[in-house]
Design an enzyme around this catalytic site. Sequence first.
Site, PDB file in Angstrom:
ATOM      1  N   ASP A  32      29.528   2.981 -17.163  1.00 11.90           N
ATOM      2  CA  ASP A  32      29.817   1.574 -17.384  1.00 11.90           C
ATOM      3  C   ASP A  32      31.288   1.389 -17.739  1.00 11.90           C
ATOM      4  O   ASP A  32      31.957   0.475 -17.243  1.00 11.90           O
ATOM      5  CB  ASP A  32      28.924   1.036 -18.511  1.00 11.90           C
ATOM      6  CG  ASP A  32      28.959  -0.481 -18.598  1.00 11.90           C
ATOM      7  OD1 ASP A  32      28.686  -1.130 -17.565  1.00 11.90           O
ATOM      8  OD2 ASP A  32      29.259  -1.021 -19.681  1.00 11.90           O
ATOM      9  N   HIS A  49      35.500  13.186 -30.087  1.00 14.56           N
ATOM     10  CA  HIS A  49      36.209  14.289 -29.443  1.00 14.56           C
ATOM     11  C   HIS A  49      37.184  14.956 -30.414  1.00 14.56           C
ATOM     12  O   HIS A  49      37.185  16.185 -30.591  1.00 14.56           O
ATOM     13  CB  HIS A  49      36.946  13.762 -28.214  1.00 14.56           C
ATOM     14  CG  HIS A  49      37.491  14.818 -27.313  1.00 14.56           C
ATOM     15  ND1 HIS A  49      38.720  15.402 -27.502  1.00 14.56           N
ATOM     16  CD2 HIS A  49      36.968  15.396 -26.193  1.00 14.56           C
ATOM     17  CE1 HIS A  49      38.941  16.285 -26.545  1.00 14.56           C
ATOM     18  NE2 HIS A  49      37.895  16.301 -25.739  1.00 14.56           N
ATOM     19  N   SER A  96      38.533  21.380 -23.528  1.00 11.53           N
ATOM     20  CA  SER A  96      38.902  20.701 -24.780  1.00 11.53           C
ATOM     21  C   SER A  96      38.428  21.482 -25.993  1.00 11.53           C
ATOM     22  O   SER A  96      39.009  21.380 -27.080  1.00 11.53           O
ATOM     23  CB  SER A  96      38.293  19.296 -24.828  1.00 11.53           C
ATOM     24  OG  SER A  96      38.986  18.410 -24.004  1.00 11.53           O
TER      25      SER A  96
END
Length: 543
Positions: free
Chosen positions: A239, A280, A451
């Site tokens: 989205d 994150h 990451s």
Amino acid sequence: MKQLLLLLAFATTVGLSAQSSVPDNWWELDRDENSYPGVSAERAETYLSGKQAETVVVAVIDSGVDIEHEDLKDIIWTNPGEIPGNGIDDDNNGYVDDIHGWNFIGGADGRNVNYENLEIVRLYNKLDAKYNNRNRDGLNKKEKAEYDRYQEYKSTIEKKQEELGPTAMQYEMIKTAIDGALEQMGKEPADVTAEDIAELESEDQTIAIVKQVVANATAGGTTFAELYEQLEGAQEYFDSQLKYNYNPEFDAREIVGDDPTNLKQRNYGNNDVEGPDAAHGTHVSGIIAGVHGNDIGVNGVGGTYVRIMSVRTVPNGDERDKDVANAIRYAVDNGAKVINMSFGKGASPYKDAVDDAMKYAQKHDVLLVHAAGNDGKLLTLENNYPNDTYQGKRRTGKTWIEVGAASSSYDDNLAAPFSNYNKKYVDVFAPGAQIYSTIPDDQYAKFDGTSMAAPMVAGIAALLRSYFPDLKAKQVKEIIEQSAVPVDLEVVKPGTDGEKVKFGELSATGGLANAFTAVKLAEQTKGKNRKLRDDRDPSLRLY
């Protein structure tokens, strides 16, 4: 009928990941002692016990950090020159009340950027202002090249929007259907089992497909609550890509209130170092510095003397070069000795500004650790930014480490399938799959990605700079690379369907970063800038 077909397609292809039986802390472990190819952080900590160390600040340039997390609050950097909450720039560094870092994607009024365009959209918008309603005829050679790029950007964006529309609709419909089932049962996701869903009785065809979706996912060991959480994340991801990332009409920068093309601007943003979505950055911070000895959460690779400085720079979208450059400079100026950068993008219109910041960090003896990216492809200087090679030159940064991701399986699946790779441009691999660490609100979760691999290496760097403070950043880089544990395995090449390659061909070192071997080598080095000898201590050859 179309909605039901979309739901059915989802039901037959849903492949939400099952929970692994691998221990949560596998990435801290040692292959000799625990059978998992972790970074041997526990072994390094035991070896260093009782030795003197200094506090080292690690800057996490990321989405933000939950500085009040139960497993992080005791290791958050505090600016000694600032008086909290007085609205004054006490230390005269240009940033008011920067107590725990700074937020370069926030506004002076306290608002924060969450979603952002991708760089391709920003490049398109810049050219659209010039070439909209024009054709190629009559343009000079330089303008024709720009016009061709403009049309290429436009085509890419429109194609992506066409792809995203049905996918976003699919996830929205399946979640709506499951929400309807939850309402029918009067239960929250955490209280629902696969059996509860299987026992639902309804003539509604969507409920039948919900049953199939849940059965497919839970057959592999995923709980309903985990399935629901993954569906929420997937729906939000697609989205947001459609509404924000690939939407040329969306402009988030008005929140910041600066001119993003004015690279001389430094003093903008606010002091909200957490922001609206710090999952994150909080996860990355736990890997580096999760508090040791508190019997909760995780033990960060960097040991007990690390302090995390949060420099919020990365939105849900592509970070801006201006912000990255300013974030690096802020971290350097405020005492960081290691900077973790778990982000990247496919274009860098102001790379010179980032290069100058890299040089600034190198000049001030700061190590930069960067994630190689999650596209499962060969990393090049043209497809992933930032990188260590200066614009238009062959010279590279001497205090930069590029990190790929490994899995917990010491076999042909060792290279994480999503990891980028390159024998020249990726320096080393580190654990990056199913990594359990901190997320906001005193929670924990497993994330995948380079990451997660980069902060493993940033943690090792912090450990070295803490226990061996005489080492320079360049030496720390060399020690991490030279102490990487070689891997003599053929592995599935990331991004391929079973193609095999020697693990050593995926990075410059051909090995896995390891805290214990790095510590041992640092002891041998004794502050001298020299290469590792062939007759090195046999204890460095772990596996």
